[in-house]
Design an enzyme around this catalytic site. Structure first.
Site, PDB file in Angstrom:
ATOM      1  N   SER A 161       0.816  -1.204   0.000  1.00 46.12           N
ATOM      2  CA  SER A 161       0.000   0.000   0.000  1.00 46.12           C
ATOM      3  C   SER A 161       0.854   1.261   0.000  1.00 46.12           C
ATOM      4  O   SER A 161       1.646   1.433  -0.909  1.00 46.12           O
ATOM      5  CB  SER A 161      -0.963  -0.063   1.185  1.00 46.12           C
ATOM      6  OG  SER A 161      -2.030   0.805   0.944  1.00 46.12           O
ATOM      7  N   LYS A 207       4.002   2.018  -2.587  1.00 43.06           N
ATOM      8  CA  LYS A 207       4.318   3.200  -3.400  1.00 43.06           C
ATOM      9  C   LYS A 207       5.798   3.542  -3.174  1.00 43.06           C
ATOM     10  O   LYS A 207       6.545   3.842  -4.112  1.00 43.06           O
ATOM     11  CB  LYS A 207       3.447   4.390  -2.987  1.00 43.06           C
ATOM     12  CG  LYS A 207       1.930   4.128  -3.033  1.00 43.06           C
ATOM     13  CD  LYS A 207       1.120   5.334  -2.570  1.00 43.06           C
ATOM     14  CE  LYS A 207      -0.205   5.042  -1.896  1.00 43.06           C
ATOM     15  NZ  LYS A 207      -1.252   4.390  -2.599  1.00 43.06           N
ATOM     16  N   TRP A 259     -10.436   0.140  -3.837  1.00 45.22           N
ATOM     17  CA  TRP A 259      -9.833   1.457  -3.645  1.00 45.22           C
ATOM     18  C   TRP A 259      -8.498   1.530  -4.396  1.00 45.22           C
ATOM     19  O   TRP A 259      -8.178   2.528  -5.030  1.00 45.22           O
ATOM     20  CB  TRP A 259      -9.667   1.701  -2.144  1.00 45.22           C
ATOM     21  CG  TRP A 259      -9.307   3.088  -1.709  1.00 45.22           C
ATOM     22  CD1 TRP A 259      -8.201   3.454  -0.989  1.00 45.22           C
ATOM     23  CD2 TRP A 259     -10.057   4.302  -1.909  1.00 45.22           C
ATOM     24  NE1 TRP A 259      -8.217   4.811  -0.740  1.00 45.22           N
ATOM     25  CE2 TRP A 259      -9.343   5.357  -1.288  1.00 45.22           C
ATOM     26  CE3 TRP A 259     -11.264   4.598  -2.560  1.00 45.22           C
ATOM     27  CZ2 TRP A 259      -9.786   6.679  -1.290  1.00 45.22           C
ATOM     28  CZ3 TRP A 259     -11.701   5.926  -2.558  1.00 45.22           C
ATOM     29  CH2 TRP A 259     -10.971   6.940  -1.924  1.00 45.22           C
ATOM     30  N   HIS A 291      -7.654  -5.672   1.277  1.00 42.74           N
ATOM     31  CA  HIS A 291      -6.414  -4.898   1.205  1.00 42.74           C
ATOM     32  C   HIS A 291      -5.517  -5.275   2.395  1.00 42.74           C
ATOM     33  O   HIS A 291      -5.812  -4.932   3.538  1.00 42.74           O
ATOM     34  CB  HIS A 291      -6.827  -3.420   1.299  1.00 42.74           C
ATOM     35  CG  HIS A 291      -5.721  -2.441   1.243  1.00 42.74           C
ATOM     36  ND1 HIS A 291      -5.042  -2.146   0.085  1.00 42.74           N
ATOM     37  CD2 HIS A 291      -5.175  -1.656   2.207  1.00 42.74           C
ATOM     38  CE1 HIS A 291      -4.135  -1.222   0.340  1.00 42.74           C
ATOM     39  NE2 HIS A 291      -4.194  -0.913   1.623  1.00 42.74           N
TER      40      HIS A 291
HETATM   41  C1  GTR Z   1      -5.306   4.484   2.154  1.00 44.78           C
HETATM   42  C2  GTR Z   1      -4.796   5.255   0.977  1.00 44.78           C
HETATM   43  C3  GTR Z   1      -4.189   4.296   0.007  1.00 44.78           C
HETATM   44  C4  GTR Z   1      -3.254   3.318   0.677  1.00 44.78           C
HETATM   45  C5  GTR Z   1      -3.720   2.878   2.058  1.00 44.78           C
HETATM   46  C6  GTR Z   1      -2.684   2.171   2.915  1.00 44.78           C
HETATM   47  O1  GTR Z   1      -6.037   5.212   3.045  1.00 44.78           O
HETATM   48  O2  GTR Z   1      -5.863   5.941   0.420  1.00 44.78           O
HETATM   49  O3  GTR Z   1      -3.562   4.987  -1.052  1.00 44.78           O
HETATM   50  O4  GTR Z   1      -1.976   3.804   0.715  1.00 44.78           O
HETATM   51  O5  GTR Z   1      -4.206   3.930   2.799  1.00 44.78           O
HETATM   52  O6  GTR Z   1      -1.528   2.570   3.001  1.00 44.78           O
HETATM   53  O7  GTR Z   1      -3.066   1.177   3.529  1.00 44.78           O
END
Ligand code: GTR
Length: 371
Positions: free
Chosen positions: A207, A211, A298, A349
């Protein structure tokens, strides 16, 4: 089949020259793309390897029931704005008689993941599984480099290395770039450790950490293998036509992650001179693995997959095979080619043992394979 989104042409140099060879890519286009990402997205880092840096290492044998050696490494550095430190935790297989390949996780889930005693084992970082398969497992907490909140870039490595006089430039590095920088400092250490095969180090992130792992892999070619798990918006996923999180969403919620210029692309992704397939292309010809989760709308698994397929154009320049021209796979049906791999896991996620097992499979068979 590949969906038809209109994307910037990664093989068209700013001069108008068409890139047809690996040499042209390396001499011209790769640097252009890297700098476009710096200027418009992640920002220009104000530090490389610090002149003042030291590693303080504490070694504990016979961890994990005797199967691993633990090293706790404190990476200490200084800059004009003060001193900082990044703590890295490293487990090495005790049975390893020669330098080991390693997986380095840029951990965004705090201290519960990196419990040095392994009292509470988190599937997010299954170090025991890596040890059992002959890999060293390394982890650092990205918030040691820069805490994950917006304080006007005073704390963390921004405060240590940026010039704080005057207005902050719109192209200055943000928090994701600071986390990628931390990965490179960990690599600085790993290169000095005789138990590690520094030519076989993977950088992994989930996540927001994903990145950072991709940006670290793009900037620092010492990473021999790059793994993105559910990295989504401004990670692996193509921004144009993306479902779920958009550039506006991410900039509004996390104004510190990217640079000031990136805010000008809110609801205007089609004006960006790059898209995320070009970030993945910067990894070429090194091995790259992208993973998604089926319920992670998402992040948008299809946009992550599409990005990987488009990155194949860069691998092709090097005469390397990469996933291309194939449809979106079913969950738990991983796809692998010589240099790129992909899977979608059923579920939410998260970063799970299933994901790590597939990263290691790809490393065994492709990324770290020795002929
Ligand atoms: C979320 C964000 C995502 C992702 C995520 C995470 O809130 O919108 O881009 O990075 O957090 O890091 O789990």
């Amino acid at each position: 089949m590949m969906d038809e989104r209109k994307l910037p042409d990664m093989l068209l140099a700013l001069s108008g020259e068409r890139i047809k060879t690996a040499g042209q890519w390396r001499q011209t286009r790769r640097q252009e793309i890297l700098d476009l990402f710096r200027e418009h997205v992640y920002g220009w880092e104000s530090a490389g390897r610090p002149e003042i840096m030291e590693f303080d290492t504490k070694v504990t044998p016979a961890m994990m029931g005797g199967s691993a050696v633990r090293k706790q490494v404190d990476i200490r550095f200084e800059g004009p704005g003060g001193a900082g430190s990044i703590r890295m935790l490293l487990f090495l297989p005790s049975t390893c008689s020669k330098p080991c390949p390693a997986f380095l996780l840029l951990n965004n889930r705090g201290s519960q993941v990196m419990d040095p005693e392994r009292d509470a084992i988190a599937p997010f970082w299954p170090a025991e599984r890596m040890i059992a398969r002959g890999y060293a497992a390394a982890v650092l907490d990205v918030e040691d480099a820069d805490p994950d909140f917006h304080d006007g870039f005073r704390n963390g490595v921004h405060g240590i290395f940026d010039r704080l006089d005057g207005e902050r430039p719109a192209n200055a590095w943000g928090t994701i770039a600071a986390w990628a920088w931390a990965g490179s400092r960990a690599m600085d250490y790993l290169e000095t450790d005789p138990d590690i095969d520094a030519s076989r180090v993977a950088v992994v992130g989930h996540s927001r950490g994903g990145k950072a792992a991709l940006w670290a892999g793009a900037l620092d070619e010492r990473f021999a293998f790059v793994v993105s798990n559910d990295s989504g918006c401004t990670g692996a996923a193509i921004a144009r036509g993306k479902q779920g999180e958009t550039i506006r969403n991410i900039n509004d919620q996390f104004p510190h992650w990217f640079n000031g210029n990136y805010k000008t692309y809110n609801d205007r992704e089609e004006h960006l001179p790059v898209d995320q397939h070009m970030l993945l292309a910067l990894i070429a010809p090194r091995p790259l693995y992208v993973a998604s989760a089926s319920k992670d709308e998402w992040a948008d698994p299809r946009s992550e997959f599409l990005s990987l397929l488009h990155a194949a154009d860069a691998y092709r320049l090097f005469g390397c095979e990469a996933l291309a021209g194939i449809g979106f796979p079913n969950p738990e049906e991983p796809l692998a080619s010589e240099r790129t791999g992909y899977h979608v896991r059923t579920g939410e996620h998260d970063l799970k043992e299933y994901d790590w097992d597939r990263f290691m499979d790809f490393a065994d068979r492709h990324a770290f394979k020795r002929h």
